[in-house]
Enzyme design. Structure first.
Site, PDB file in Angstrom:
ATOM      1  N   ARG A 279      -1.116  -5.133  -6.236  1.00  0.00           N
ATOM      2  CA  ARG A 279      -0.674  -6.528  -6.190  1.00  0.00           C
ATOM      3  C   ARG A 279       0.644  -6.696  -6.934  1.00  0.00           C
ATOM      4  O   ARG A 279       0.765  -6.304  -8.090  1.00  0.00           O
ATOM      5  CB  ARG A 279      -1.728  -7.448  -6.826  1.00  0.00           C
TER       6      ARG A 279
ATOM      7  N   HIS B 286       3.742  -7.337   1.936  1.00  0.00           N
ATOM      8  CA  HIS B 286       3.156  -8.227   2.934  1.00  0.00           C
ATOM      9  C   HIS B 286       2.123  -9.160   2.322  1.00  0.00           C
ATOM     10  O   HIS B 286       1.586  -8.904   1.247  1.00  0.00           O
ATOM     11  CB  HIS B 286       2.489  -7.415   4.052  1.00  0.00           C
TER      12      HIS B 286
ATOM     13  N   HIS C 163       0.849  -1.190   0.000  1.00  0.00           N
ATOM     14  CA  HIS C 163       0.000   0.000   0.000  1.00  0.00           C
ATOM     15  C   HIS C 163       0.884   1.238   0.000  1.00  0.00           C
ATOM     16  O   HIS C 163       1.927   1.263   0.661  1.00  0.00           O
ATOM     17  CB  HIS C 163      -0.900   0.032   1.242  1.00  0.00           C
TER      18      HIS C 163
END
Length: 329
Positions: free
Chosen positions: A200, A181, A105
């Site tokens: 992604r 992550h 993110h």
């Protein structure tokens, strides 16, 4: 503006189909899961335009968190009224039956990668349940560069560059924006900035059964958002704040949210004057008292305490484990 009287609020969970999800949330939440589909997420406090949480009981039943923010901002948010256009945190339960995509993110300062109206996204997990293949990937291995990472992506071996550990129930993990992550075979509570921006990097070469196609990747954007200094992330070390009448531990404290864990069986106080708090019951049950009324809370329940109700007594029925969430002051 309407005259609105607020009280301790629960909301209807919003279930989300996810390719990596399962059926374990039916053991945590009382609302039945949609039949057959793998359910990966239950949004339990969401001020998103497309999927806002709705109050589940009382005079305000059916009203959305967005409606409350617009019609009772001072009572709901107290000293934070006017600082946020929407409730600033998004709360979820996740059932990660399979490993999620490897993702990242953006941080708040990477505005070129944040759509209008969104923010960056720092999040945290509290592990509630683990399976035999439970794993958390958090951060890169030290020394990983963009060149090495792209080479591993080409070889479909990106996991080789990811730091990981085997989680246990109670582990808490802070995933700051910019951290690569993913996680699998766990049920977790998640708190995050109120943002839905995810890029992604890799999705394990799997096919979505609903579409018959792989899910889209955003490799270049993901890599642009990675902080390559965020490596080998481990569970946070909890700090004991007090032990009487119950044990209070600081789980996570940062610029976006403060999370505390309360464990014990004697009555204690929750909430605070002029600030909203959220209670998440991890185990056990009990009653919150407000204005001579009692509001039950059991495992899997989430309750928003509006700023206007101030501090309230909570009476456990046996030992309870409760998370208390607040905005930093």
């Amino acid at each position: 503006m309407e005259q609105v009287t607020l009280y301790p609020l629960k909301f209807e969970p919003i279930y989300q189909y996810r390719i990596w999800g399962g059926r374990r949330l039916e053991n945590l939440l009382s609302k039945p899961l949609p039949p057959k589909d793998p359910i990966g997420e239950a949004w339990i406090l969401s001020d998103r335009d497309d999927q806002p949480s709705k109050v589940s009981y009382g005079k305000l039943k059916g009203k959305t968190i967005k409606w409350l923010m617009e019609n009772a901002p001072e009572k709901l948010m107290g000293k934070f009224a006017g600082q946020f256009k929407r409730f600033p945190l998004l709360l979820k339960f996740l059932d990660c039956q399979q490993v999620l995509s490897v993702q990242v993110h953006p941080s708040d300062d990477l505005t070129a990668y944040i759509p209008k109206g969104e923010s960056g996204k720092t999040e945290a997990w509290v592990v509630l349940e683990t399976g035999d293949k439970a794993i958390i990937y958090a951060g890169l291995k030290p020394g990983t560069t963009e060149q090495k990472l792209r080479a591993k992506l080409d070889e479909h071996k990106v996991a080789d560059d990811l730091a990981h550990f085997t989680p246990v129930i109670g582990d808490s993990v802070l995933i700051k924006a910019g951290t690569v992550h993913t996680l699998g075979d766990v049920v977790v509570f998640e708190v995050q900035e109120n943002s839905d921006v995810t890029y992604r990097l890799y999705d394990w070469d799997r096919i979505d059964e609903k579409t018959g196609k792989p899910r889209d990747l955003q490799v270049d954007k993901a890599i642009a958002c990675i902080d390559f200094n965020k490596t080998d992330i481990k569970p946070v070390t909890l700090v004991i704040k007090s032990e009487v009448p119950v044990q209070r531990e600081i789980v996570i404290r940062n610029e976006h949210f403060d999370l505390c864990r309360i464990t014990g069986e004697l009555p204690f106080m929750v909430g605070k004057e002029a600030t909203p708090h959220v209670l998440i019951c991890v185990d056990g049950k009990g009653d919150l008292e407000h204005n001579s009324d009692f509001y039950s809370l059991k495992k899997g329940d989430v309750m928003l305490l509006p700023a206007s109700i101030g501090a309230c007594p909570f009476v456990p029925k046996g030992e309870i484990i409760l998370l208390e969430l607040a905005l930093p002051e």
